[in-house]
Design a protein around this motif. Structure first.
Motif, PDB file in Angstrom:
ATOM      1  N   PHE A 103      -2.705  49.512 -66.065  1.00 52.55           N
ATOM      2  CA  PHE A 103      -2.326  48.741 -67.237  1.00 52.55           C
ATOM      3  C   PHE A 103      -1.798  47.359 -66.855  1.00 52.55           C
ATOM      4  CE2 PHE A 103       1.004  47.397 -70.181  1.00 52.55           C
ATOM      5  CZ  PHE A 103       0.255  47.274 -71.340  1.00 52.55           C
ATOM      6  N   VAL A 104      -0.966  47.297 -65.830  1.00 49.89           N
ATOM      7  CA  VAL A 104      -0.365  46.028 -65.424  1.00 49.89           C
ATOM      8  C   VAL A 104      -1.430  45.079 -64.883  1.00 49.89           C
ATOM      9  CG1 VAL A 104       1.204  44.957 -63.769  1.00 49.89           C
ATOM     10  CG2 VAL A 104       1.918  46.975 -65.020  1.00 49.89           C
ATOM     11  N   PRO A 132       4.202  45.637 -60.789  1.00 51.70           N
ATOM     12  CA  PRO A 132       4.020  44.404 -61.552  1.00 51.70           C
ATOM     13  C   PRO A 132       4.097  43.159 -60.693  1.00 51.70           C
ATOM     14  CG  PRO A 132       5.532  45.892 -62.666  1.00 51.70           C
ATOM     15  CD  PRO A 132       5.310  46.456 -61.300  1.00 51.70           C
ATOM     16  N   SER A 178       7.074  52.458 -57.941  1.00 53.44           N
ATOM     17  CA  SER A 178       6.348  52.003 -59.124  1.00 53.44           C
ATOM     18  C   SER A 178       6.849  50.650 -59.609  1.00 53.44           C
ATOM     19  CB  SER A 178       6.459  53.038 -60.246  1.00 53.44           C
ATOM     20  OG  SER A 178       7.803  53.159 -60.671  1.00 53.44           O
ATOM     21  N   SER A 179       8.117  50.325 -59.346  1.00 48.78           N
ATOM     22  CA  SER A 179       8.640  49.021 -59.755  1.00 48.78           C
ATOM     23  C   SER A 179       8.027  47.892 -58.942  1.00 48.78           C
ATOM     24  CB  SER A 179      10.162  48.988 -59.598  1.00 48.78           C
ATOM     25  OG  SER A 179      10.532  49.083 -58.229  1.00 48.78           O
ATOM     26  N   ASN A 237       3.180  40.952 -74.424  1.00 52.73           N
ATOM     27  CA  ASN A 237       4.189  41.497 -73.520  1.00 52.73           C
ATOM     28  C   ASN A 237       5.075  42.529 -74.213  1.00 52.73           C
ATOM     29  OD1 ASN A 237       3.375  39.994 -71.295  1.00 52.73           O
ATOM     30  ND2 ASN A 237       4.651  38.257 -71.851  1.00 52.73           N
ATOM     31  N   THR A 248       4.930  55.051 -69.839  1.00 53.72           N
ATOM     32  CA  THR A 248       4.536  55.586 -68.536  1.00 53.72           C
ATOM     33  C   THR A 248       5.746  55.786 -67.629  1.00 53.72           C
ATOM     34  OG1 THR A 248       4.095  53.322 -67.769  1.00 53.72           O
ATOM     35  CG2 THR A 248       2.235  54.574 -68.644  1.00 53.72           C
ATOM     36  N   LEU A 249       6.698  54.839 -67.681  1.00 48.58           N
ATOM     37  CA  LEU A 249       7.899  54.983 -66.858  1.00 48.58           C
ATOM     38  C   LEU A 249       8.734  56.176 -67.330  1.00 48.58           C
ATOM     39  CD1 LEU A 249       9.607  53.826 -64.565  1.00 48.58           C
ATOM     40  CD2 LEU A 249      10.759  52.382 -66.248  1.00 48.58           C
ATOM     41  N   GLN A 252       0.231  53.244 -64.849  1.00 46.81           N
ATOM     42  CA  GLN A 252       1.039  52.029 -64.923  1.00 46.81           C
ATOM     43  C   GLN A 252       0.379  50.892 -64.144  1.00 46.81           C
ATOM     44  OE1 GLN A 252       5.062  52.579 -63.652  1.00 46.81           O
ATOM     45  NE2 GLN A 252       5.716  50.527 -64.240  1.00 46.81           N
ATOM     46  N   THR A 268       4.518  50.310 -70.896  1.00 50.04           N
ATOM     47  CA  THR A 268       5.160  50.494 -69.598  1.00 50.04           C
ATOM     48  C   THR A 268       6.334  51.455 -69.721  1.00 50.04           C
ATOM     49  OG1 THR A 268       4.535  48.256 -68.947  1.00 50.04           O
ATOM     50  CG2 THR A 268       6.272  49.309 -67.677  1.00 50.04           C
ATOM     51  N   ALA A 308       3.051  45.504 -74.024  1.00 49.41           N
ATOM     52  CA  ALA A 308       3.049  45.955 -72.630  1.00 49.41           C
ATOM     53  C   ALA A 308       4.356  46.645 -72.282  1.00 49.41           C
ATOM     54  CB  ALA A 308       2.825  44.754 -71.697  1.00 49.41           C
ATOM     55  N   ALA A 309       5.467  46.134 -72.815  1.00 52.73           N
ATOM     56  CA  ALA A 309       6.761  46.756 -72.542  1.00 52.73           C
ATOM     57  C   ALA A 309       6.812  48.173 -73.111  1.00 52.73           C
ATOM     58  CB  ALA A 309       7.886  45.905 -73.136  1.00 52.73           C
TER      59      ALA A 309
END
Length: 451
Positions: free
Chosen positions: A262-263, A380, A376-377, A315, A325-326, A259, A322, A318-319
């Motif tokens: 990627f971000v 970003p 992890s939050s 995005n 992975t989340l 994650q 994300t 990306a969402a």
């Protein structure tokens, strides 16, 4: 602009006429001859006509050279980049708010230990139900006390880190604007330092830096202390089961690393696309009279929407990644639950553990998964803060040769006011082929005014 049609010519003429009006005034003032009584000699009508013809020829030449405009436009597409700022320099900027940060960190540390404590209280409550409700009032009051602790700690860390973050944003905006004001003209002549890019940086970059030093620090500290407390509880009440459950931690760490990578990789591209949209809006607003006279409003709206569509699609993808992975990092927790319950049941049947100790270890490790998810939050916001901080620090470190805010230098005590300039030539660094001054000579006596 790309088709070099009527809109392109009108905008070019509008810009050149505004520049040439200033040039004409300077030329007229420069062409006035001083007579002995001090009154200027005005240009003749024929001289003014000749000047207008020269201006007209200059405009025609500029319109007939679309290649130069294309080259200028290519330069405008450049976007300034800078290495991502490190955490310590960003935290150093927050040093005046150190008392707020320390109180917030202590509150976050206590708050992080509340969830592992919940594992013990919950397990004891299950034991109460198994033992005919003995000590039920005690453990119920423990839950009440735990709620009070969470209320106080969450309030303190939110208020303290909120104050420190907003003060940091206020201070960085002032420093950045001051740094803009100290720069020389060549800095603003650079296409990377356009009005839209600088105002965007002033509005958004400073507020993004606080995401690395504000409330997100509380999340990291809360996660760290929660992890340590959970591991201590797990190893005290069942070290064998703790080792089995911890075997899944590398999988959660792998999900967090994917994650992060990627971000960090997509944030710079997102900034480039958004700046392109900002330049389109700036061009349309600056030349709104021409746009409306040619009824080109729908075209600019379509161009602006197209510029926003690219980061929108990026995005969206990306969402999805994300979320993948989340979802993996959160789903692995329940997979660990399955293994923990199976091995815990085996330990109970062999007499190595009691049921309430299995629940203590199980919930303590599950709290570890929760705090890792909270950490992890943070990723970003930190990646954006590092990019924004790098641009701000680069601006603050850019010191011109002539610094208007500097107190250094030689201060003259006796000034006569006589100025002599001989054979001065000048051009802007970004336009070396356009001379501004061509060997100018000026003599200014004390009391004389130059127009």
């Amino acid at each position: 602009m790309q088709k070099h049609g009527v809109y392109h010519q009108l905008v070019t003429v509008q810009m050149l006429i505004e520049e040439d009006e200033d040039v004409n005034e300077d030329d007229i003032a420069e062409g006035e001859d001083m007579v002995p009584n001090g009154s200027p000699r005005k240009r003749t009508i024929s001289e003014n006509k000749q000047l207008k013809k020269s201006t007209s020829r200059q405009i025609s030449k500029q319109i007939s050279k679309p290649g130069a405009i294309d080259e200028e436009k290519d330069k405008e597409e450049e976007v300034e980049t800078a290495p991502g700022a490190k955490f310590c320099p960003m935290l150093q900027e927050n040093k005046p708010e150190l008392p707020f940060i320390l109180i917030g960190c202590m509150a976050a540390a206590v708050n992080g230990c509340t969830m592992p404590a919940f594992a013990i209280f919950f397990s004891e409550m299950i034991k109460v139900f198994m033992n005919n409700y003995s000590d039920s009032l005690l453990w119920s009051m423990m839950f009440l006390a735990l709620g009070g602790v969470q209320f106080i700690t969450n309030f303190l860390q939110s208020v303290c880190f909120g104050h420190s973050g907003e003060r940091l944003t206020f201070r960085l905006r002032l420093k950045t604007f001051r740094a803009f004001m100290r720069q020389d003209m060549s800095y603003f002549d650079d296409p990377k330092h356009s009005t839209g890019a600088l105002t965007t940086r002033l509005a958004t970059d400073a507020s993004q830096v606080k995401n690395a030093t504000g409330i997100r620090i509380a999340t990291m500290i809360q996660s760290l202390f929660g992890l340590v407390a959970a591991l201590v509880i797990a190893f005290i009440y069942g070290w064998k089961l703790a080792f089995v459950v911890l075997a899944g931690v590398p999988l959660m760490a792998l999900a967090g690393a994917l994650q992060l990578r990627f971000v960090m990789g997509n944030h710079k591209k997102d900034n480039v696309d958004l700046e392109a949209a900002g330049k389109t809006a700036s061009e349309a607003i600056e030349n709104i009279r021409t746009v409306q006279s040619l009824t080109r409003e729908p075209d600019f709206f379509h161009k602006y929407a197209t510029s926003l569509n690219k980061p929108y699609r990026t995005n969206i993808k990306a969402a999805q990644l994300t979320g993948l992975t989340l979802g993996f990092s959160q789903g692995i927790v329940f997979m660990i639950y399955a293994g923990a319950f199976r091995f815990g049941a085996y330990m109970v049947t062999t007499g190595d553990m009691t049921p309430d100790n299995v629940f203590k270890v199980f919930f303590a490790i599950s709290m570890t998964g929760i705090v890792i998810g909270q950490s992890s939050s943070f990723l970003p916001d930190y990646s954006k803060a590092a990019t924004a901080g790098g641009l701000i620090f680069k601006t603050l470190d850019t010191i011109p040769l002539i610094d208007v805010f500097s107190k250094r230098g030689q201060y003259l005590s006796n000034i006569s006011g006589r100025v002599q300039i001989r054979n001065v030539t000048f051009n802007y660094p970004m336009r070396p082929d356009v001379p501004v001054l061509k060997g100018i000579n000026i003599d200014v006596e004390p009391g004389q005014t130059v127009h």
